[in-house]
Every structure is written in structure tokens, then in C-alpha cells.
Design a protein around this motif. Structure first.
Motif, short mmCIF file in Angstrom:
data_model
loop_
_atom_site.label_atom_id
_atom_site.label_comp_id
_atom_site.label_asym_id
_atom_site.label_seq_id
_atom_site.Cartn_x
_atom_site.Cartn_y
_atom_site.Cartn_z
N THR A 83 20.84 15.59 46.07
CA THR A 83 22.16 16.23 45.98
C THR A 83 22.80 16.30 47.36
OG1 THR A 83 21.39 18.48 46.40
CG2 THR A 83 21.30 17.71 44.10
N PRO A 84 24.14 16.43 47.41
CA PRO A 84 24.81 16.58 48.71
C PRO A 84 24.28 17.79 49.49
CG PRO A 84 26.42 16.04 47.04
CD PRO A 84 25.12 16.28 46.32
N ARG A 85 24.04 18.90 48.81
CA ARG A 85 23.51 20.09 49.48
C ARG A 85 22.18 19.79 50.17
NH1 ARG A 85 19.73 23.63 48.44
NH2 ARG A 85 19.88 25.76 49.18
N HIS A 99 21.06 19.97 54.13
CA HIS A 99 19.90 20.75 54.58
C HIS A 99 18.85 19.89 55.26
CE1 HIS A 99 20.80 24.89 53.38
NE2 HIS A 99 21.67 24.28 52.61
N GLY A 144 31.88 15.08 47.60
CA GLY A 144 30.84 16.08 47.37
C GLY A 144 30.06 16.37 48.64
N LEU A 145 29.80 15.34 49.41
CA LEU A 145 29.07 15.51 50.67
C LEU A 145 29.93 16.24 51.69
CD1 LEU A 145 26.42 14.93 52.03
CD2 LEU A 145 27.29 12.67 52.65
N ALA A 196 29.95 19.89 50.70
CA ALA A 196 28.66 20.54 51.02
C ALA A 196 28.58 20.83 52.52
CB ALA A 196 27.49 19.68 50.58
N ARG A 221 30.90 23.84 53.19
CA ARG A 221 30.33 25.10 52.68
C ARG A 221 29.23 25.63 53.58
NH1 ARG A 221 30.52 22.51 47.81
NH2 ARG A 221 28.32 21.97 47.92
N ASN A 222 28.51 24.72 54.23
CA ASN A 222 27.38 25.12 55.07
C ASN A 222 27.74 25.23 56.54
OD1 ASN A 222 24.76 25.28 53.39
ND2 ASN A 222 25.88 23.54 52.55
#
Length: 148
Positions: A71-73, A77, A96-97, A100, A103-104
Motif C-alpha cells: 500500500t502507499p502508506r 513507512h 495515492g502515494l 500518503a 498525511r505522514n
């Protein structure tokens, strides 16, 4: 909340020779001060102190494709586990990437610049063991990775 990140060694840039027993004071998402640990502890009584083993320095810039993951998340990470706090915009073409990363709190740069710790600069830090393994990553003042 202010946090003092300290380690046996600190380098302000990736290429700089490290100095002994120094610390970085983080206030929100910014670096408030850099200096000898004892001086900063005295200057900011009651500050939360995080003592890390290894060498504390700037989080890295990742200038290639992001590591593969389901996943992008998880891809973002995977960067944190490497001590990365910034990526080049050209590597985030997938919406999506890009979402992510935003968001981070990952810094997205249009062009490369050498990572550095500077007062009033963004608080992107990483701690590395002697073998180069990333022990912790702080992005915009927030601890996003800590090796178990």
C-alpha cells in the motif's frame, strides 16, 4: 510540547564530522535550538528528553523510487525505517502515494537539497547506529519510526 533529542554524537549535515554530547530542541514542527545537551537541559527545565543511542542528524532525502510495498502508506513507512524525511516530487506521481506522503508529513521537494539541522528549520531528524541502521526518524517534529 518541546522535546529535546539527544545522542552521544550529533551531526548538523550528513557530511559533517559529528560532535559529542549535543542535542536538538524541537518545538512543534521546528528546531528551536541546537547545542550541548547539558546547556539545553538547564535552559529548558522540565523539557521532555529523548535520549537516543548512536548518531543524531538530519533525516535523509530519498531521491529514487519509493520502496515497493502493498500500500502507499506502507511505502511511506518503509522510507521512515531508512531515516528519510523528504522525497522528490518526481517520485510521487501516483495520487495515492502523494496523499500518503502528505498525511505522514513527508517533505516533498521539487529539487534536491542537502539535509541539514538548522535553528528555525523544519524538525526532520534521524538517529543511526554505528552499522548505519536507522534507530529513529522524526518528521516535522513527530516521531514516526523507532526501531524495536
Amino acid at each position: 510540547m518541546r522535546t529535546l533529542h539527544t545522542a552521544p554524537l550529533l551531526r548538523r549535515t550528513v557530511d559533517e564530522e559529528p560532535t559529542a554530547d549535543a542535542a536538538v530542541l524541537v518545538d512543534g514542527d521546528r528546531i528551536a535550538a541546537i547545542g550541548p545537551t547539558d546547556e539545553l537541559v538547564r535552559a529548558y527545565p522540565g523539557v521532555r528528553v529523548r535520549r537516543w543511542p548512536g548518531t543524531l542528524g538530519p533525516a535523509l532525502l530519498h531521491d529514487g523510487p519509493l520502496p515497493p510495498a502493498p500500500t502507499p502508506r506502507e511505502r511511506v513507512h518503509a522510507l521512515f525505517r531508512l531515516g528519510v524525511g523528504a522525497v522528490l516530487a518526481a517520485q510521487l506521481t501516483d495520487p495515492g502515494l502523494r496523499a500518503a506522503a502528505a498525511r505522514n508529513g513527508v517533505a516533498v521537494l521539487d529539487s534536491p537539497r542537502p539535509p541539514a539541522l538548522v535553528p528555525a528549520g523544519r524538525a526532520d531528524l534521524a538517529v543511526f547506529a554505528a552499522d548505519g541502521a536507522c534507530l529513529a526518524t522524526v518528521v516535522a517534529g513527530r516521531l514516526v519510526h523507532r526501531r524495536a
